[in-house]
Design a protein around this motif. Structure first.
Motif, short mmCIF file in Angstrom:
data_model
loop_
_atom_site.label_atom_id
_atom_site.label_comp_id
_atom_site.label_asym_id
_atom_site.label_seq_id
_atom_site.Cartn_x
_atom_site.Cartn_y
_atom_site.Cartn_z
N ALA A 1 0.83 -1.21 0.00
CA ALA A 1 0.00 0.00 0.00
C ALA A 1 0.86 1.25 0.00
N ALA A 2 1.91 1.27 0.81
CA ALA A 2 2.78 2.45 0.92
C ALA A 2 3.57 2.69 -0.36
N ALA A 3 3.85 1.62 -1.10
CA ALA A 3 4.64 1.75 -2.33
C ALA A 3 3.90 2.50 -3.42
N ALA A 4 2.57 2.59 -3.29
CA ALA A 4 1.76 3.14 -4.38
C ALA A 4 1.21 4.53 -4.07
N VAL A 5 1.76 5.20 -3.05
CA VAL A 5 1.23 6.51 -2.66
C VAL A 5 2.35 7.54 -2.52
N ASP A 6 1.94 8.79 -2.36
CA ASP A 6 2.90 9.90 -2.21
C ASP A 6 3.22 10.22 -0.76
N GLY A 7 2.49 9.62 0.16
CA GLY A 7 2.72 9.84 1.57
C GLY A 7 1.78 9.00 2.40
N VAL A 8 2.10 8.84 3.68
CA VAL A 8 1.33 7.97 4.57
C VAL A 8 1.01 8.72 5.86
N ILE A 9 -0.25 8.59 6.31
CA ILE A 9 -0.67 9.09 7.62
C ILE A 9 -1.14 7.88 8.42
N HIS A 10 -0.43 7.59 9.51
CA HIS A 10 -0.70 6.41 10.32
C HIS A 10 -1.44 6.83 11.58
N THR A 11 -2.77 6.65 11.58
CA THR A 11 -3.57 7.00 12.76
C THR A 11 -4.06 5.77 13.51
N ALA A 12 -3.88 4.58 12.95
CA ALA A 12 -4.43 3.37 13.56
C ALA A 12 -3.66 2.97 14.82
N PHE A 13 -4.41 2.57 15.83
CA PHE A 13 -3.83 1.96 17.04
C PHE A 13 -4.96 1.27 17.78
N ASP A 14 -4.71 0.05 18.21
CA ASP A 14 -5.71 -0.70 18.97
C ASP A 14 -5.63 -0.27 20.43
N HIS A 15 -6.68 0.40 20.92
CA HIS A 15 -6.66 0.96 22.28
C HIS A 15 -7.23 0.00 23.32
N ASP A 16 -7.16 -1.28 23.06
CA ASP A 16 -7.53 -2.27 24.08
C ASP A 16 -6.37 -2.36 25.07
N PHE A 17 -6.51 -1.69 26.22
CA PHE A 17 -5.40 -1.59 27.17
C PHE A 17 -5.14 -2.90 27.91
N SER A 18 -6.02 -3.89 27.76
CA SER A 18 -5.72 -5.20 28.33
C SER A 18 -4.63 -5.91 27.52
N LYS A 19 -4.37 -5.42 26.30
CA LYS A 19 -3.32 -5.97 25.44
C LYS A 19 -2.38 -4.85 24.99
N PHE A 20 -2.09 -3.95 25.90
CA PHE A 20 -1.32 -2.75 25.54
C PHE A 20 0.05 -3.10 24.97
N ALA A 21 0.76 -4.01 25.62
CA ALA A 21 2.11 -4.35 25.16
C ALA A 21 2.07 -4.98 23.77
N GLU A 22 1.15 -5.90 23.57
CA GLU A 22 1.02 -6.55 22.25
C GLU A 22 0.64 -5.53 21.18
N ASN A 23 -0.32 -4.68 21.49
CA ASN A 23 -0.76 -3.69 20.51
C ASN A 23 0.34 -2.69 20.19
N SER A 24 1.17 -2.38 21.18
CA SER A 24 2.31 -1.49 20.95
C SER A 24 3.33 -2.14 20.02
N ARG A 25 3.53 -3.44 20.20
CA ARG A 25 4.45 -4.16 19.31
C ARG A 25 3.93 -4.17 17.87
N VAL A 26 2.65 -4.42 17.70
CA VAL A 26 2.05 -4.41 16.36
C VAL A 26 2.19 -3.02 15.72
N ASP A 27 1.98 -1.99 16.53
CA ASP A 27 2.12 -0.62 16.04
C ASP A 27 3.54 -0.36 15.55
N MET A 28 4.54 -0.75 16.32
CA MET A 28 5.93 -0.55 15.91
C MET A 28 6.25 -1.28 14.62
N GLN A 29 5.77 -2.51 14.50
CA GLN A 29 6.02 -3.28 13.29
C GLN A 29 5.36 -2.64 12.07
N ALA A 30 4.16 -2.10 12.28
CA ALA A 30 3.47 -1.43 11.18
C ALA A 30 4.21 -0.17 10.74
#
Length: 296
Positions: free
Chosen positions: A61-90
């Motif tokens: 998806a990023a290869a086909a655009v002129d710029g990226v705005i990343h607003t997504a984040f899973d705010h389920d705080f019961s899985k905060f560490a996991e969601n933070s890891r997914v965010d970093m990888q993204a």
């Protein structure tokens, strides 16, 4: 510009999509479901089917655009560490695709732990991620910037408000209904910065039009709204008593939200306003709580 927006159907992301399209940009929105895809299509955006757990899809998806705005984040705080890891990888997947180009990446972050006890400014840098607060969106963006990626951060306050809000203020309203009181902690000397979602969306647009240079950016309208004033507004709206809770009582009353209820996070956006020519236009938090349908 043709811009990829993650979290494009979310509360902030959908406002970003609308603002970008209204300004003449083309938007590709990341959608996890057919319902989300339909919403994006109706808004006038293109659709890229995928989610944050699919780094290969994010790279395509990023290869086909002129710029990226990343607003997504899973705010389920019961899985905060996991969601933070997914965010970093993204963020890494998106940024690695833009590496070697002048195409910007905007990463969304917050104000938590940025400047305890004083007014936060754009030049402040957050402490390293920890077990207590594992989100590392800014660190991921900084690592990309060190490799030459035009990566920058847009920081959002604890309350991004407006019709359709499902964040902290609606939680406080639900809690007040359930417990019969609108509460604050101690003398409620703590403060929250705030911004309307449409004003925040314009910061994202102006920042990406600016090429992401000069960040971090603060999408902050009101620097310092007393938490007690928020509690009082909720009390009036529900016709409930407004009460103070001690630190010990707060843990039982607010449960997982106690940390946020006592958080003192005033913040300035002076640099952002000067750099981008941004000025908020929408209602402030207290007015919005009273008039934007928060009480159903």
């Amino acid at each position: 510009m043709r811009i990829l927006v993650t979290g494009a159907t979310g509360f902030v992301g959908s406002a970003v999509v609308a603002d970008l399209i209204g300004a003449g940009h083309r938007v590709v929105g990341l959608a996890r479901s057919e319902a989300g895809a339909a919403t994006l299509s109706a808004a006038g955006a293109e659709v890229h089917h995928g989610d944050l757990r699919d780094p290969d899809g994010l790279r395509r998806a990023a290869a086909a655009v002129d710029g990226v705005i990343h607003t997504a984040f899973d705010h389920d705080f019961s899985k905060f560490a996991e969601n933070s890891r997914v965010d970093m990888q993204a963020i890494e997947a998106l940024g690695s695709t833009l590496e070697g180009s002048d195409r910007p990446l905007l990463v969304t972050s917050g104000l938590a732990r940025l400047a305890p006890g004083r007014l936060a400014v754009e030049a402040d840098r957050p402490p390293a991620a920890s077990a207590a607060y594992p989100r590392a969106s800014e660190a991921a963006a900084a690592a990309l910037a060190a490799r030459g990626v035009r990566a920058a951060v847009v920081r959002l306050p604890p309350s991004v408000h407006g019709a359709g809000d499902h964040g902290f203020v609606p939680f406080l309203i639900r809690l007040a209904r359930e417990t019969g009181v609108s509460a604050y902690i101690g003398d409620a000397s703590n403060r929250w910065a705030a911004v309307h979602r449409r004003d925040a969306a314009r910061v994202f647009r102006l920042a990406i039009e600016h090429g992401g240079s000069g960040g971090p950016y603060h999408a902050i309208d009101e620097e310092s709204v007393p938490f007690r004033k928020i509690a009082e507004t909720i009390g009036r709206g529900l016709n409930l008593p407004v009460v103070a809770k001690s630190g010990e009582e707060a843990a039982a009353h607010f449960t997982w939200f106690a940390h946020f209820a006592e958080m003192d996070v005033p913040a300035s956006s002076a640099h952002t306003r000067a750099l981008l020519g941004w000025a908020p236009r929408e209602a402030g938090l207290i007015e919005d709580i009273a008039t934007a349908g928060y009480f159903g």
